[in-house]
Design a protein around this motif. Structure first.
Motif, PDB file in Angstrom:
ATOM      1  N   THR A 159       8.765  -0.188   5.460  1.00  0.00           N
ATOM      2  CA  THR A 159       8.155   0.912   4.797  1.00  0.00           C
ATOM      3  C   THR A 159       9.417   1.619   4.039  1.00  0.00           C
ATOM      4  O   THR A 159      10.502   1.121   4.102  1.00  0.00           O
ATOM      5  CB  THR A 159       7.821   2.016   6.135  1.00  0.00           C
ATOM      6  OG1 THR A 159       9.084   2.105   7.063  1.00  0.00           O
ATOM      7  CG2 THR A 159       6.738   1.411   6.932  1.00  0.00           C
ATOM      8  N   ILE A 194       3.850   6.065   7.773  1.00  0.00           N
ATOM      9  CA  ILE A 194       2.995   5.530   7.221  1.00  0.00           C
ATOM     10  C   ILE A 194       2.570   4.101   8.199  1.00  0.00           C
ATOM     11  O   ILE A 194       3.672   3.499   8.849  1.00  0.00           O
ATOM     12  CB  ILE A 194       3.429   4.967   5.752  1.00  0.00           C
ATOM     13  CG1 ILE A 194       2.309   4.407   5.270  1.00  0.00           C
ATOM     14  CG2 ILE A 194       4.602   4.144   5.720  1.00  0.00           C
ATOM     15  CD1 ILE A 194       2.585   4.094   3.802  1.00  0.00           C
ATOM     16  N   SER A 195       1.330   3.836   8.293  1.00  0.00           N
ATOM     17  CA  SER A 195       1.180   2.566   9.014  1.00  0.00           C
ATOM     18  C   SER A 195      -0.003   1.762   8.456  1.00  0.00           C
ATOM     19  O   SER A 195      -0.768   2.478   7.553  1.00  0.00           O
ATOM     20  CB  SER A 195       1.091   2.811  10.485  1.00  0.00           C
ATOM     21  OG  SER A 195      -0.132   3.658  10.932  1.00  0.00           O
ATOM     22  N   ARG A 196      -0.316   0.680   8.800  1.00  0.00           N
ATOM     23  CA  ARG A 196      -1.733   0.047   8.443  1.00  0.00           C
ATOM     24  C   ARG A 196      -1.846  -0.894   9.472  1.00  0.00           C
ATOM     25  O   ARG A 196      -1.186  -1.596  10.396  1.00  0.00           O
ATOM     26  CB  ARG A 196      -1.240  -0.755   7.274  1.00  0.00           C
ATOM     27  CG  ARG A 196      -0.176  -1.776   7.095  1.00  0.00           C
ATOM     28  CD  ARG A 196       0.367  -2.488   5.643  1.00  0.00           C
ATOM     29  NE  ARG A 196      -0.800  -3.494   5.241  1.00  0.00           N
ATOM     30  CZ  ARG A 196      -0.708  -3.763   4.066  1.00  0.00           C
ATOM     31  NH1 ARG A 196       0.249  -3.508   3.298  1.00  0.00           N
ATOM     32  NH2 ARG A 196      -1.816  -4.467   3.458  1.00  0.00           N
ATOM     33  N   MET A 214       0.910  -1.174   0.001  1.00  0.00           N
ATOM     34  CA  MET A 214      -0.042   0.003  -0.033  1.00  0.00           C
ATOM     35  C   MET A 214       0.898   1.251  -0.036  1.00  0.00           C
ATOM     36  O   MET A 214       2.215   1.242   0.562  1.00  0.00           O
ATOM     37  CB  MET A 214      -0.829   0.063   1.244  1.00  0.00           C
ATOM     38  CG  MET A 214      -1.682  -1.309   1.277  1.00  0.00           C
ATOM     39  SD  MET A 214      -2.954  -0.928   2.694  1.00  0.00           S
ATOM     40  CE  MET A 214      -4.336   0.047   1.929  1.00  0.00           C
ATOM     41  N   ASP A 241       2.977  -5.693   3.122  1.00  0.00           N
ATOM     42  CA  ASP A 241       2.030  -6.453   4.160  1.00  0.00           C
ATOM     43  C   ASP A 241       2.603  -7.010   5.271  1.00  0.00           C
ATOM     44  O   ASP A 241       2.106  -7.092   6.698  1.00  0.00           O
ATOM     45  CB  ASP A 241       1.334  -7.658   3.492  1.00  0.00           C
ATOM     46  CG  ASP A 241       2.284  -8.434   3.026  1.00  0.00           C
ATOM     47  OD1 ASP A 241       1.892  -9.568   2.318  1.00  0.00           O
ATOM     48  OD2 ASP A 241       3.404  -8.189   2.634  1.00  0.00           O
ATOM     49  N   ASN A 290      -3.863  -4.572   9.099  1.00  0.00           N
ATOM     50  CA  ASN A 290      -4.403  -5.289   8.203  1.00  0.00           C
ATOM     51  C   ASN A 290      -5.741  -6.048   8.578  1.00  0.00           C
ATOM     52  O   ASN A 290      -6.519  -6.486   7.639  1.00  0.00           O
ATOM     53  CB  ASN A 290      -3.444  -6.380   8.081  1.00  0.00           C
ATOM     54  CG  ASN A 290      -2.082  -6.055   7.512  1.00  0.00           C
ATOM     55  OD1 ASN A 290      -1.911  -5.228   6.857  1.00  0.00           O
ATOM     56  ND2 ASN A 290      -0.815  -6.688   7.976  1.00  0.00           N
ATOM     57  N   MET A 324      -4.948   1.920   5.823  1.00  0.00           N
ATOM     58  CA  MET A 324      -3.545   2.454   5.856  1.00  0.00           C
ATOM     59  C   MET A 324      -3.718   3.886   6.720  1.00  0.00           C
ATOM     60  O   MET A 324      -4.921   4.499   6.287  1.00  0.00           O
ATOM     61  CB  MET A 324      -3.076   2.443   4.631  1.00  0.00           C
ATOM     62  CG  MET A 324      -1.807   3.182   4.571  1.00  0.00           C
ATOM     63  SD  MET A 324      -1.064   2.967   2.654  1.00  0.00           S
ATOM     64  CE  MET A 324      -2.171   4.039   1.975  1.00  0.00           C
ATOM     65  N   ALA A 377      -3.326   0.745  -3.691  1.00  0.00           N
ATOM     66  CA  ALA A 377      -3.158  -0.636  -3.085  1.00  0.00           C
ATOM     67  C   ALA A 377      -3.087  -1.425  -3.997  1.00  0.00           C
ATOM     68  O   ALA A 377      -3.601  -1.569  -4.955  1.00  0.00           O
ATOM     69  CB  ALA A 377      -4.287  -0.973  -2.185  1.00  0.00           C
ATOM     70  N   CYS A 398      -4.409   7.429  -2.178  1.00  0.00           N
ATOM     71  CA  CYS A 398      -4.003   6.049  -1.758  1.00  0.00           C
ATOM     72  C   CYS A 398      -3.856   5.191  -2.555  1.00  0.00           C
ATOM     73  O   CYS A 398      -4.705   5.126  -3.719  1.00  0.00           O
ATOM     74  CB  CYS A 398      -5.436   5.872  -0.757  1.00  0.00           C
ATOM     75  SG  CYS A 398      -5.253   3.997  -0.283  1.00  0.00           S
TER      76      CYS A 398
END
Length: 120
Positions: A57, A69-71, A34, A53, A73, A78, A97, A95
């Motif tokens: 980063t 940046i973070s996500r 992403m 995933d 799952n 995100m 993906a 964004c």
């Protein structure tokens, strides 16, 4: 079909912070990489940050040390935490993906964009 919806943009003074979110929904099997890109008026769309995933980063040099940046799952979401914002960060943020759909095929998707404006 898969949709990416960004939120969190707005107007902020230089030195301030914003947090962008990107929520993915639809026929998602899994989400691979992403990322966030941005496009200022009259300029090309450029990479801001990406995340795999597994959580690895990568950042553009211009945002290193200021953006994170973070996500999540589990939520197919995100985030982009933007601190110490500068007027040159003003742009539409998109964004991105890479999604493996339930069908087993991989596709790339873009959100509709969210405006970030930093005043001096």
């Amino acid at each position: 079909q898969v949709q990416l919806v960004e939120s969190g943009g707005g107007l902020v003074q230089a030195g301030g912070s914003l947090r962008l979110s990107c929520a993915a929904s639809g026929s998602i099997g899994s989400i691979n990489a992403m990322g966030w890109y941005r496009q200022a008026p009259g300029k090309q769309r450029n990479l801001v940050a990406t995340i795999t995933d597994g959580g690895s980063t990568n950042y553009a040099d211009s945002v290193k040390g200021r953006f994170t940046i973070s996500r999540d799952n589990a939520k197919n979401t995100m985030y982009l935490q933007m601190n110490s914002l500068k007027p040159e960060d003003t742009a539409v943020y998109y964004c991105y993906a890479e999604v493996r759909r339930i069908s087993g095929y991989d596709y790339a998707y873009w959100g509709q964009g969210t405006q970030v404006t930093v005043s001096s």
